[in-house]
Design an enzyme around this catalytic site. Sequence first.
Site, PDB file in Angstrom:
ATOM      1  N   SER A 164       0.866  -1.176   0.000  1.00 45.05           N
ATOM      2  CA  SER A 164       0.000   0.000   0.000  1.00 45.05           C
ATOM      3  C   SER A 164       0.901   1.223   0.000  1.00 45.05           C
ATOM      4  O   SER A 164       2.075   1.141   0.387  1.00 45.05           O
ATOM      5  CB  SER A 164      -0.891   0.015   1.239  1.00 45.05           C
ATOM      6  OG  SER A 164      -1.528   1.271   1.407  1.00 45.05           O
ATOM      7  N   TYR A 176      -2.602  -1.289  10.247  1.00 39.80           N
ATOM      8  CA  TYR A 176      -2.592  -1.581   8.809  1.00 39.80           C
ATOM      9  C   TYR A 176      -1.265  -1.136   8.200  1.00 39.80           C
ATOM     10  O   TYR A 176      -0.639  -1.876   7.429  1.00 39.80           O
ATOM     11  CB  TYR A 176      -3.759  -0.874   8.127  1.00 39.80           C
ATOM     12  CG  TYR A 176      -3.819  -1.101   6.634  1.00 39.80           C
ATOM     13  CD1 TYR A 176      -4.309  -2.296   6.117  1.00 39.80           C
ATOM     14  CD2 TYR A 176      -3.378  -0.124   5.740  1.00 39.80           C
ATOM     15  CE1 TYR A 176      -4.359  -2.522   4.749  1.00 39.80           C
ATOM     16  CE2 TYR A 176      -3.427  -0.336   4.373  1.00 39.80           C
ATOM     17  CZ  TYR A 176      -3.919  -1.534   3.879  1.00 39.80           C
ATOM     18  OH  TYR A 176      -3.954  -1.739   2.516  1.00 39.80           O
TER      19      TYR A 176
END
Length: 317
Positions: A164, A176
């Site tokens: 990401s 995350y």
Amino acid sequence: MWLYLAVLVGLYYLLRWYRERQVVSHLRDKYVFITGCDSGFGNLLARQLDLRGLRVLAACLTEQGAEQLRRQTSDRLETVILDVTQTESIAAATQWVKERVGNRGLWGLVNNAGIIYPTGCSEWLQIKTYVNILEVNLIGLIKVTLSMLPLVRKARGRIVNVSSILGRIAFFGGVYCSSKYGVEAFSDVLRRELQHFGVKISIIEPGYFKTGMTDLQQSLEKMKQAWEEVPADIKETYGQHFFDAYFNMTKQGLLRCSTNLNLVTDCMEHALTSVYPRTRYSAGWDAQFFFIPLSYLPTSLADYILTRSWPKPAQAV
């Protein structure tokens, strides 16, 4: 001097463009295993590669997702149920893949499966949330990779790990981000370790895209639930006003997510089919023109830009 420099830069990008246009031969004979194909990037990539003629082995978490994907693709595509947090499930999927690829080996492994819920400030989240997200996004990815690696090595193939842009610059959703930083580190080490085996590793770093992971209603509901479970003393520290502002800021961010998922799956396809794949692919305009440049700024300046619009906690000094 500047003219010479401009010419050199132009020649570099021309050469890179030429190299990256070269496509691997015999694609129709090559197998690609993709995790997380129920929806989102994995689902679209499976359909995209199937149309390209590759032999897609699609791993779904649910039978419903697998059945829906089979209805949308050719008979070449096959599905298997896989839970990346379960060692037995990974072992069974690896054996299933081995039976199909035989002596040819596995050309491509795409580690796409991931979760993000719930999001919120680090103090709001319970330890079990940290464990669950790390189990899927990082530990599961590592387990699948190590299990499939002998098959990929046999084919001198490709491993594509979905990270990401938050794996390059962390500022939202601490657990995350932590999982994606781990994906980046694991991929970098693996690339250097496997270079003499002919295996190429690529990292995909998407910006903000509209997928099941960024579903507006589910994201906001999970955030509210996490806030409701926060201990009273921490709630007092931040205050309801802070949460409301943070909630609205998250909502506005999710509303701006790009719907063009092909920007990501085209990067994945290139990593699997180009003779000279890139080490990293930044997918999305926000990733390429905001977050990546931001990651090269001095930390103090990046901190200011990222947090200048954040609300202040109730007990801020």
